[in-house]
Design a protein around this motif. Structure first.
Motif, short mmCIF file in Angstrom:
data_model
loop_
_atom_site.label_atom_id
_atom_site.label_comp_id
_atom_site.label_asym_id
_atom_site.label_seq_id
_atom_site.Cartn_x
_atom_site.Cartn_y
_atom_site.Cartn_z
N GLY A 187 0.83 -1.21 0.00
CA GLY A 187 0.00 0.00 0.00
C GLY A 187 0.86 1.25 0.00
O GLY A 187 0.58 2.21 -0.73
N VAL A 188 1.94 1.25 0.82
CA VAL A 188 2.82 2.41 0.88
C VAL A 188 3.46 2.65 -0.49
O VAL A 188 3.52 3.78 -0.98
CB VAL A 188 3.91 2.21 1.96
N ASP A 255 -26.52 -5.39 11.98
CA ASP A 255 -27.32 -6.62 11.93
C ASP A 255 -26.47 -7.77 12.47
O ASP A 255 -26.84 -8.42 13.43
CB ASP A 255 -27.78 -6.90 10.50
N HIS A 256 -25.33 -7.99 11.84
CA HIS A 256 -24.39 -8.95 12.38
C HIS A 256 -23.00 -8.70 11.80
O HIS A 256 -22.86 -7.98 10.81
CB HIS A 256 -24.83 -10.39 12.14
N ALA A 257 -21.98 -9.29 12.43
CA ALA A 257 -20.60 -9.12 11.98
C ALA A 257 -20.01 -10.47 11.66
O ALA A 257 -20.43 -11.48 12.21
CB ALA A 257 -19.79 -8.43 13.08
N ALA A 258 -19.05 -10.48 10.73
CA ALA A 258 -18.38 -11.72 10.36
C ALA A 258 -16.94 -11.40 9.97
O ALA A 258 -16.53 -10.24 9.97
CB ALA A 258 -19.12 -12.39 9.20
N VAL A 259 -16.20 -12.45 9.65
CA VAL A 259 -14.81 -12.28 9.25
C VAL A 259 -14.66 -12.79 7.83
O VAL A 259 -15.27 -13.80 7.47
CB VAL A 259 -13.89 -13.08 10.20
N ALA A 260 -13.90 -12.07 6.99
CA ALA A 260 -13.70 -12.53 5.61
C ALA A 260 -12.28 -12.21 5.18
O ALA A 260 -11.65 -11.28 5.68
CB ALA A 260 -14.70 -11.87 4.67
N GLU A 261 -11.78 -13.00 4.23
CA GLU A 261 -10.45 -12.76 3.66
C GLU A 261 -10.59 -11.64 2.64
O GLU A 261 -11.45 -11.69 1.77
CB GLU A 261 -9.97 -14.06 3.01
N VAL A 262 -9.74 -10.62 2.73
CA VAL A 262 -9.83 -9.46 1.85
C VAL A 262 -8.62 -9.40 0.93
O VAL A 262 -7.48 -9.50 1.39
CB VAL A 262 -9.93 -8.16 2.68
N GLY A 291 -3.86 -6.45 2.99
CA GLY A 291 -4.67 -7.64 2.77
C GLY A 291 -4.77 -8.46 4.02
O GLY A 291 -4.09 -8.20 5.00
N GLY A 292 -5.65 -9.48 3.99
CA GLY A 292 -5.76 -10.39 5.13
C GLY A 292 -7.17 -10.45 5.67
O GLY A 292 -8.12 -10.12 4.98
N VAL A 307 -13.36 -3.55 7.31
CA VAL A 307 -12.06 -2.99 7.68
C VAL A 307 -11.13 -4.16 7.93
O VAL A 307 -11.50 -5.14 8.59
CB VAL A 307 -12.16 -2.04 8.90
N VAL A 308 -9.93 -4.07 7.31
CA VAL A 308 -8.94 -5.15 7.50
C VAL A 308 -8.17 -4.85 8.78
O VAL A 308 -7.61 -3.76 8.93
CB VAL A 308 -7.97 -5.23 6.30
N VAL A 309 -8.18 -5.79 9.72
CA VAL A 309 -7.54 -5.57 11.01
C VAL A 309 -7.19 -6.92 11.61
O VAL A 309 -7.87 -7.92 11.38
CB VAL A 309 -8.48 -4.73 11.92
#
Lengths: 327, 117
Positions: A187-188, A255-262, A291-292, A307-309
């Motif tokens: 990104g940088v 509504d709800h939250a989940a985790v996904a590969e970005v 990414g991640g 948001v990727v974190v």
């Protein structure tokens, strides 16, 4: 919700199609109307030294302005309608189509307007006013088009899926999850290259206003270099290093939250504040600094924030726990 | 960094807060040089008094896990991230276990002294 749905398509067509086409046709009609006051051929392109180096007849210019706008509007309207269910995507397509058409139309029309009364288009000058003015017009028209298209709201609120991460939150417990995330090395590279190319083009072309653009890009890059992600009783907050930008998804709207590969480049086309145009997260918007694993929040109104974190799993679990606690 | 405070616990809130942050530093969730959230923001998130947060930060400073700088807030120290926070946490665990077994502070320090030989 049903009324929003039925109005969504016509509003999208007006914003991405009718609005830019009308602007382009109006520009074309104006230029054609001035043909008696204009030189036989008008300047259409200027060299780096500010003297015109390409010319065309006024009617050809009018046809170009109208034709460009009508084709762009047709393509934009089709793409925006196809994307109107995907959160902010339809809105972005409409804004980009209308803004680009407004820029081309206003720039060409005002450059031609300045040549009325000239005997020879070779004397035509070019100043910063038409460029700045048409940029301003583009921003305003893009904002209007974006405002006309409500963010897609056709993904029904599904509630908490059985396999969603979830942390139990007791009724009197005080909880917060927070983590900061910095722009990844790719990104940088992309951001530095963007600013560098703008500075070099500005120096080579002696277009000093481009330096202002480079400075603005650099400021944005610094502001968004790192963000802090917070999940608490208020919901999800993403804050830049200096407090701005700041985005909040209130807990009532989660509504709800989940985790996904970005995948930043493949799905979001780069780094920073982004809207996904491709892939499983199509239509989702948010901070993609690397990414991640990302935290994906489905809102009650159908929009999706991402948001990727690091440790997005805990963040998603806590958000789901807080939503459940409110029920 | 996940912070969970239990107002019903006998352990004061500021100590629970310090323990949660110390644990996060020990696990590497916050690295050296990183800033902790502003005291006011954190107090608002947890609906506790801002002095509770500041007292928790002061305890972490006394432990050497963070530095408190005017205008910059609480910054995690290199020593804290480099193992001091983990050691502090281990000592807290050992002390808790010694208390449960009814050992006095002398008996515990004697045990540690013997281990050191």
């Amino acid at each position: 919700m049903t009324t929003t749905r039925s109005r969504l398509v016509p509003r999208t067509v007006v914003a991405a199609g009718v609005l830019p086409a009308t602007i382009a046709v109006a520009g074309a009609v104006l230029i054609r109307g001035w043909r008696d006051e204009l030189p036989a051929s008008v300047a259409t392109h200027w060299g780096l030294n500010g003297t015109p180096d390409d010319f065309a007849g006024p009617v050809a210019v009018a046809l170009f302005v109208g034709g460009f706008g009508v084709v762009a509007a047709a393509v934009g309207a089709v793409l925006a309608v196809l994307a109107h269910r995907d959160g902010l995507l339809g809105r972005s397509v409409a804004a980009v189509t209308a803004g680009t058409t407004a820029f081309v139309t206003v720039l060409t029309t005002s450059l031609v307007a300045d040549q009325r009364g000239l005997a020879d288009a070779g004397e035509a000058g070019i100043g910063p006013v038409p460029i700045v003015g048409s940029l301003a017009a583009a921003v305003i028209v893009a904002a209007v088009a974006g405002w006309m298209v409500p963010p897609g709201s056709e993904r029904p609120a599904s509630g908490l899926p059985a396999d969603a991460p979830r942390l139990q939150v007791e009724s009197d417990e005080r909880v917060v999850w927070t983590r900061s995330v910095a722009t990844g090395s790719y990104g940088v590279v992309v951001l530095v290259a963007g600013v560098g190319v703008t500075v070099v083009s500005s120096l080579l072309a002696r277009q000093w206003w481009l330096l202002g653009l480079a400075a603005a890009l650099a400021v944005l890059a610094v502001l968004m270099y790192s963000v802090t992600v917070t999940v608490d009783r208020h919901g999800l907050t993403v804050r830049g290093r200096f407090g701005w930008p700041r985005l909040r998804t209130p807990i009532e709207q989660v509504d709800h939250a989940a985790v996904a590969e970005v995948h930043p480049i493949r799905h979001f086309g780069g780094y920073g504040y982004r809207i996904a145009a491709f892939g499983p997260l199509r239509g989702a918007s948010g901070f993609i600094l690397r990414g991640g694993q990302g935290l994906v929040v489905d809102r009650a109104d159908g929009r999706r924030s991402v948001v990727v974190v690091d440790d997005a799993e805990t963040a998603a679990g806590l958000l789901n726990g807080l939503v459940q606690q409110r029920l | 960094m996940l912070i969970r405070l239990d107002p019903g616990s006998t352990e004061p809130l500021f100590a629970q807060l310090a323990a949660a942050i110390r644990g996060a530093v020990a696990r590497g969730e916050i690295s050296a040089g990183e800033r902790l959230p502003g005291a006011r923001d954190l107090a608002d998130s947890l609906s506790v008094n801002v002095h509770t947060v500041l007292r928790g930060y002061q305890q972490l400073r006394d432990e050497g896990v963070v530095e408190l700088r005017r205008g910059r807030g609480a910054v995690v120290t290199a020593r804290g991230a480099g193992g001091l926070a983990a050691l502090r946490q281990a000592v807290a665990d050992v002390t808790g276990q010694a208390r449960r077994l009814g050992l006095t502070v002398h008996e515990l320090t004697d045990m540690i002294r013997m281990e050191y030989r």
